[in-house]
Design a protein around this motif. Structure first.
Motif, PDB file in Angstrom:
ATOM      1  N   ARG A  83       0.837  -1.200   0.000  1.00  0.00           N
ATOM      2  CA  ARG A  83       0.000   0.000   0.000  1.00  0.00           C
ATOM      3  C   ARG A  83       0.874   1.253   0.000  1.00  0.00           C
ATOM      4  O   ARG A  83       0.620   2.228   0.704  1.00  0.00           O
ATOM      5  CB  ARG A  83      -0.949  -0.011   1.204  1.00  0.00           C
ATOM      6  CG  ARG A  83      -1.784  -1.281   1.285  1.00  0.00           C
ATOM      7  CD  ARG A  83      -2.674  -1.305   2.493  1.00  0.00           C
ATOM      8  NE  ARG A  83      -3.829  -0.416   2.317  1.00  0.00           N
ATOM      9  CZ  ARG A  83      -4.665  -0.092   3.286  1.00  0.00           C
ATOM     10  NH1 ARG A  83      -4.450  -0.560   4.518  1.00  0.00           N
ATOM     11  NH2 ARG A  83      -5.697   0.694   3.063  1.00  0.00           N
ATOM     12  N   GLY A  84       1.937   1.198  -0.815  1.00  0.00           N
ATOM     13  CA  GLY A  84       2.807   2.344  -1.027  1.00  0.00           C
ATOM     14  C   GLY A  84       3.989   2.433  -0.091  1.00  0.00           C
ATOM     15  O   GLY A  84       4.908   3.240  -0.328  1.00  0.00           O
ATOM     16  N   GLU A  85       4.043   1.627   0.974  1.00  0.00           N
ATOM     17  CA  GLU A  85       5.142   1.673   1.939  1.00  0.00           C
ATOM     18  C   GLU A  85       6.156   0.576   1.619  1.00  0.00           C
ATOM     19  O   GLU A  85       5.793  -0.587   1.439  1.00  0.00           O
ATOM     20  CB  GLU A  85       4.591   1.476   3.357  1.00  0.00           C
ATOM     21  CG  GLU A  85       5.657   1.387   4.425  1.00  0.00           C
ATOM     22  CD  GLU A  85       5.089   1.011   5.792  1.00  0.00           C
ATOM     23  OE1 GLU A  85       5.867   0.941   6.759  1.00  0.00           O
ATOM     24  OE2 GLU A  85       3.855   0.786   5.886  1.00  0.00           O
ATOM     25  N   ASN A  86       7.452   0.930   1.573  1.00  0.00           N
ATOM     26  CA  ASN A  86       8.503  -0.052   1.317  1.00  0.00           C
ATOM     27  C   ASN A  86       8.830  -0.780   2.616  1.00  0.00           C
ATOM     28  O   ASN A  86       9.525  -0.251   3.491  1.00  0.00           O
ATOM     29  CB  ASN A  86       9.758   0.603   0.752  1.00  0.00           C
ATOM     30  CG  ASN A  86      10.781  -0.432   0.302  1.00  0.00           C
ATOM     31  OD1 ASN A  86      10.542  -1.645   0.377  1.00  0.00           O
ATOM     32  ND2 ASN A  86      11.928   0.025  -0.154  1.00  0.00           N
ATOM     33  N   LEU A  87       8.336  -2.011   2.751  1.00  0.00           N
ATOM     34  CA  LEU A  87       8.495  -2.755   3.987  1.00  0.00           C
ATOM     35  C   LEU A  87       9.917  -3.258   4.203  1.00  0.00           C
ATOM     36  O   LEU A  87      10.257  -3.682   5.311  1.00  0.00           O
ATOM     37  CB  LEU A  87       7.517  -3.932   4.018  1.00  0.00           C
ATOM     38  CG  LEU A  87       6.034  -3.559   4.084  1.00  0.00           C
ATOM     39  CD1 LEU A  87       5.177  -4.811   4.130  1.00  0.00           C
ATOM     40  CD2 LEU A  87       5.740  -2.673   5.285  1.00  0.00           C
ATOM     41  N   LEU A  88      10.741  -3.219   3.168  1.00  0.00           N
ATOM     42  CA  LEU A  88      12.134  -3.631   3.360  1.00  0.00           C
ATOM     43  C   LEU A  88      12.894  -2.621   4.215  1.00  0.00           C
ATOM     44  O   LEU A  88      13.988  -2.908   4.707  1.00  0.00           O
ATOM     45  CB  LEU A  88      12.829  -3.821   2.011  1.00  0.00           C
ATOM     46  CG  LEU A  88      12.297  -4.977   1.163  1.00  0.00           C
ATOM     47  CD1 LEU A  88      13.123  -5.138  -0.103  1.00  0.00           C
ATOM     48  CD2 LEU A  88      12.280  -6.287   1.944  1.00  0.00           C
ATOM     49  N   ASP A  89      12.314  -1.425   4.404  1.00  0.00           N
ATOM     50  CA  ASP A  89      12.910  -0.422   5.295  1.00  0.00           C
ATOM     51  C   ASP A  89      12.312  -0.473   6.695  1.00  0.00           C
ATOM     52  O   ASP A  89      12.698   0.294   7.573  1.00  0.00           O
ATOM     53  CB  ASP A  89      12.692   0.992   4.728  1.00  0.00           C
ATOM     54  CG  ASP A  89      13.382   1.188   3.383  1.00  0.00           C
ATOM     55  OD1 ASP A  89      14.408   0.528   3.158  1.00  0.00           O
ATOM     56  OD2 ASP A  89      12.891   2.000   2.570  1.00  0.00           O
ATOM     57  N   ALA A  90      11.322  -1.389   6.907  1.00  0.00           N
ATOM     58  CA  ALA A  90      10.605  -1.434   8.181  1.00  0.00           C
ATOM     59  C   ALA A  90      11.426  -2.156   9.247  1.00  0.00           C
ATOM     60  O   ALA A  90      12.184  -3.086   8.958  1.00  0.00           O
ATOM     61  CB  ALA A  90       9.261  -2.133   7.992  1.00  0.00           C
ATOM     62  N   ASP A  91      11.264  -1.700  10.508  1.00  0.00           N
ATOM     63  CA  ASP A  91      11.901  -2.399  11.620  1.00  0.00           C
ATOM     64  C   ASP A  91      10.953  -3.489  12.127  1.00  0.00           C
ATOM     65  O   ASP A  91       9.810  -3.621  11.676  1.00  0.00           O
ATOM     66  CB  ASP A  91      12.279  -1.428  12.737  1.00  0.00           C
ATOM     67  CG  ASP A  91      11.085  -0.634  13.269  1.00  0.00           C
ATOM     68  OD1 ASP A  91       9.924  -1.048  13.023  1.00  0.00           O
ATOM     69  OD2 ASP A  91      11.306   0.413  13.906  1.00  0.00           O
ATOM     70  N   GLU A  92      11.424  -4.274  13.106  1.00  0.00           N
ATOM     71  CA  GLU A  92      10.643  -5.396  13.598  1.00  0.00           C
ATOM     72  C   GLU A  92       9.324  -4.945  14.233  1.00  0.00           C
ATOM     73  O   GLU A  92       8.303  -5.626  14.117  1.00  0.00           O
ATOM     74  CB  GLU A  92      11.465  -6.216  14.603  1.00  0.00           C
ATOM     75  CG  GLU A  92      10.736  -7.418  15.191  1.00  0.00           C
ATOM     76  CD  GLU A  92      10.215  -8.402  14.157  1.00  0.00           C
ATOM     77  OE1 GLU A  92       9.250  -9.127  14.461  1.00  0.00           O
ATOM     78  OE2 GLU A  92      10.769  -8.454  13.038  1.00  0.00           O
TER      79      GLU A  92
END
Length: 612
Positions: A83-92
């Motif tokens: 939904r437009g957010e790059n989850l590879l940049d997300a923390d745990e």
């Protein structure tokens, strides 16, 4: 680089949108190994997509990247847009908010999803969000409602532990748990592989029904093309970490546009007809790093040329909404079609009287336990296998197939009835004279489902085969030469004698298991689900090996399987078992083309792609 061109509307409407995702693992002594070199896919609300390929292609690691569960030392780069957010940049912490609530996961083995020391009701209650419990219901009432959604109406299930449920029931509870937080996307990683045909159909139909009713996106990971064609709108074919073909599922089924996809299709025996020989792809899936800078499928492709080794081919549009990474497609497309037409020709089956029996089972029964607690596993079962005949036994889990096989080789003692092996009649193996028992054990050998568990992991292939040779023939003139002959019989080089089982692929281990069974020159080979743990292309290799061996060694087969397509391909006569009894038998093509018993019809209707 794999980039799939999409319209602005497609990008905006996608729940998940992957572009140029690369997954690598750190090596113990420095450096990295590639698992997925480049992946791109998208899934929209209400859409079902499939990621298909053999073991080692990178399917499961891609699924783990989609839900942020890559193991330690493995990381992904590129764009994983949700939904437009790059989850590879997300923390745990962000991933914990995504998992379950936004993205649900169903695994192959429900035991890995369900806490074995918690009752099913508590598992579901702990998965629920406060806002999921509406209309004044208690958490227990909501858990019961969730179980009913997956077809479990027996309220006592909520108080049971996972180990007290059947495989299909456990998978239903696992699905209910995955859906407790009402995710927008459901990832199903081989959700039906460990199930028999009838239960598989029920689980797949359940997933499709709930996905469509909720309007979820579905990402199905599978190696079974029949399942993918029956479940998905669009398929992504992954091989050695790279996408090689993308397209509409039905169009891809009608005409694959990459040699690898075609190889997968032709490796799978058709259900509705018997073919002369399966077109098996040679070799196995390479490590991604071994095929960098060229077509990943080049080492196994019959059409490979210099241009296939001159850089990695791009995934390009070759027809409307069809993408392929084959640079030679324009010149080989017609030949691919011709090969498919040739491979699909129906084999001629000549009706003949059954040969003289070499193995007979006469009204054999087997009861486990005693009194009111006894379980009747076999009930007056009678079958026979003729000389150089291949006989199939089919049925669901719990039908008695494997118990019958264990009785035949002396691993279980029948409660009543008798067995005849090459003219010797007996009721219990223990009552047969030792010299006769030794001969009969040589006459009947078994190939099991899991070749790794049937081979000593600490002993080389050569040691294992030599032991089998000398155990049954103390005066063998040249055991080493016999080991080489056995390996050659199953299509392996003599040098494999120096390898340990862990150095072999699954298909190679199964070939060694077959070679060990052949070491004593048996007259009957019992094959108990010998290909169910293997990829389609490896399965085709093993089935072709068995067909060749039968012709060369004058051997009979008792082939146990829940896969009716395989049974049609390998057997002339079939017995259908249900709850410990034989409910139908006859020439294989006659039984499968015109089943008389309701249970046989149910098995046929359960096959993915068949009308249910």
């Amino acid at each position: 680089m794999t980039t799939v061109t999409r319209s602005r509307d497609e990008v905006d409407s996608a729940l998940f949108d992957l572009q140029d995702v690369r997954i690598v693992a750190k090596k113990a002594h420095g450096g990295e190994s590639t698992i997925v070199s480049s992946a791109a896919l998208s899934v929209r609300r209400g859409e079902s997509i499939g990621i298909v390929g053999e073991s080692g292609s990178g399917k499961s690691m891609t699924a783990k990247a989609l839900i942020g569960l890559l193991p330690p030392g493995v990381h992904a780069s590129g764009q994983l847009l949700y939904r437009g957010e790059n989850l590879l940049d997300a923390d745990e912490r962000r991933w914990q908010a995504i998992r379950g609530r936004e993205v649900g996961l169903i695994l192959q083995d429900p035991f890995t999803m369900l806490n074995p020391v918690m009752r099913c009701g508590r598992i579901l209650e702990e998965s629920l969000l406060p806002e999921s419990i509406r209309d004044g219901r208690t958490p227990r009432e909501e858990a019961l409602r969730r179980l009913a959604e997956v077809g479990i109406t027996d309220e006592s299930v909520i108080d049971r532990y996972p180990f007290q449920l059947s495989g299909g029931m456990r998978q239903r509870v696992g699905i209910a748990a995955a859906l407790c937080r009402d995710p927008r996307v459901l990832i199903a990683d081989e959700p039906s592989t460990a199930l028999d045909a009838a239960t598989q159909r029920e689980v797949l139909d359940l997933i499709k029904r709930i996905q469509q009713a909720r309007g979820m996106g579905l990402i199905l990971i599978t190696h079974d093309l029949r399942v993918a064609f029956d479940t998905c709108n669009r398929l992504y074919v992954l091989y050695a970490g790279s996408l090689v073909e993308v397209g509409d599922a039905q169009q891809l089924q009608a005409e694959p546009l990459h040699p690898y996809t075609q190889g997968l299709l032709l490796s799978e025996p058709p259900v509705g007809r018997r073919v002369e020989k399966l077109v098996a792809m040679p070799g196995s899936v390479p490590i991604a790093d071994e095929v960098q800078g060229k077509c990943t499928f080049e080492p196994r492709c019959r059409w490979a040329g210099p241009e296939c080794r001159d850089g990695a081919p791009a995934l390009a549009e070759v027809a409307p909404d069809r993408l392929s990474a084959c640079v030679k497609l324009p010149e080989i497309r017609q030949e691919m079609n011709s090969l498919r037409t040739f491979a699909e020709q129906v084999a001629e089956v000549t009706a003949a009287d059954r040969p003289e029996p070499i193995l007979q089972v006469r009204e054999v029964g087997k009861t486990f336990g005693a009194g009111t607690h006894g379980v009747r596993a076999l009930d007056e079962v009678s079958i026979q296998v003729g000389r150089n005949e291949s006989v199939g036994i089919v049925g669901e889990s719990g039908s008695g197939k494997t118990t019958l096989a264990r009785v035949l080789v002396g691993l279980e003692t029948p409660t009543e009835g008798e067995i005849v092996i090459d003219g010797t009649t007996f009721g219990e193996w223990a009552k047969v004279r030792p010299e006769q028992r030794r001969t009969m054990r040589s006459n009947v050998q078994t190939v099991f489902q899991d070749p790794y568990s049937s081979l000593n992991p600490m002993r080389t292939v050569g040691w294992t085969l030599r032991e089998a040779v000398v155990t049954h023939d103390h005066e063998a003139a040249n055991p080493k030469q016999r080991v080489g002959e056995l390996l050659e019989m199953v299509g392996l080089p003599a040098g494999y004698a120096r390898r340990l089982p862990r150095a072999l692929s699954g298909g190679e281990r199964q070939r060694v298991a077959i070679a060990r069974a052949l070491a004593v020159r048996p007259k009957v080979l019992i094959c108990d689900e010998p290909t169910s743990a293997l990829d389609m292309s490896v399965q085709a290799q093993i089935l072709n090996v068995l067909t060749t061996l039968r012709a060369e060694q004058d051997i009979s087969y008792l082939f146990i399987s829940h896969d009716l397509a395989i049974v049609r391909h390998v057997s002339e006569f079939v017995y259908v078992m249900y709850r410990g009894r034989v409910v139908e038998s006859g020439p294989t093509d006659v039984v499968l083309d015109d089943p008389k018993h309701e249970y046989t019809r149910k098995l046929l209707e359960s096959i993915p792609g068949e009308p249910g």
